[in-house]
Write an enzyme that holds these catalytic residues in place. Structure first.
Site: not given
Length: 266
Positions: A150, A124, A51, A152, A167, A165
């Site tokens: 606010h 993504e 992939d 990461d 999911k 990612y």
């Protein structure tokens, strides 16, 4: 289905897969499909690998919407984008010559950083601080200030990218027939001072997302488009939307997005 004339092999492994590439060239040649040296000449682009290689093939060849992409695996595994295995090359021949094989369309994401030219991704887009500190940004839907984030960072994915990612962050798995982007938070801070939605949400193709990064601090945000990382200083604004262009692949019987999802997760 329409007959293809020229195929370009995206083979990042070079000498390690030279024999495989030569075998595949013969398979395609027997169907009257000629191998070309540049992707611009091809109406069929075949990636050799998993992939990640498929995503690289789409990116390195410019997200073309006037050709068809297919993925050919080197190892036996369950993939989301790769449909074929070179060890079963007869299935490639059947798919390319069968009247039952159709072309499916995968939506892509358009990302514009500041006033730079748009970039694209099929899986993504992520944005986060590169330093050990939470990042603050204003999240706009259209021109409406939806929330002040606010945490990461944020992840924005296509329906086909929703099984990755996204999911693992608790986001929903979305049918590729839905022309939308999904926005998922990365470890948001929620307390008496800061408040976010706290769940992923979908935006249809006509609703752009804009992230305005707080400039009172320099977060040196790291951004990723599929499996390619970007690190740009002085990033103030990121505009994200469903792209006008689509990526075409072969739609095989009994191998839909949901067949693949079942094999990978159930």
């Amino acid at each position: 289905m329409n007959k293809f004339e020229n195929v370009y092999f995206f083979d990042p492994f070079g000498k390690d897969t030279e024999r495989i590439r030569k075998d595949l060239m013969e398979v395609f040649n027997n169907m009257g499909i000629h191998t070309v040296k540049t992707s611009e000449e091809a109406d069929l682009i075949a990636s050799i690998g998993g992939d990640g290689t498929f995503l690289q093939a789409v990116r390195k060849t410019g997200f073309r919407d006037d050709c068809v992409y297919i993925g050919i695996a080197i190892q036996e595994d369950d993939y989301m984008y790769v449909d074929f295995d070179y060890k079963n090359s007869h299935l490639i021949s059947e798919a390319l010559t069968s009247e039952d094989t159709e072309v499916r369309n995968y939506p892509a994401i358009e990302v514009k950083i500041n006033d730079n030219k748009p970039s694209f991704c099929l899986n993504e887009f992520t944005l986060r601080s590169s330093i050990v500190k939470t990042i603050m940004m204003d999240v706009y839907i259209d021109d409406f200030l939806f929330e002040q984030f606010h945490g990461d960072g944020v992840l924005v994915c296509t329906p086909t990218g929703s099984t990755g990612y996204n999911k693992s962050l608790g986001g929903a798995v979305v049918d590729p027939l839905v022309k939308a982007i999904q926005v998922t938070e990365l470890a948001s801070v929620n307390n008496n001072k800061y408040r976010t939605l706290g769940t992923s949400f979908l935006l249809n193709k006509d609703r752009p997302l804009t992230l305005m990064i707080d400039k009172s601090k320099d977060y040196y945000p790291i951004m990723s488009l599929d499996n390619e990382a970007l690190s740009l200083q002085n990033t103030e604004q990121v505009q994200i939307r469903v792209a006008d262009r689509i990526i075409k692949t072969l739609r095989l019987p009994n191998n839909t997005f949901w067949h693949k999802t079942q094999r990978n997760f159930l």
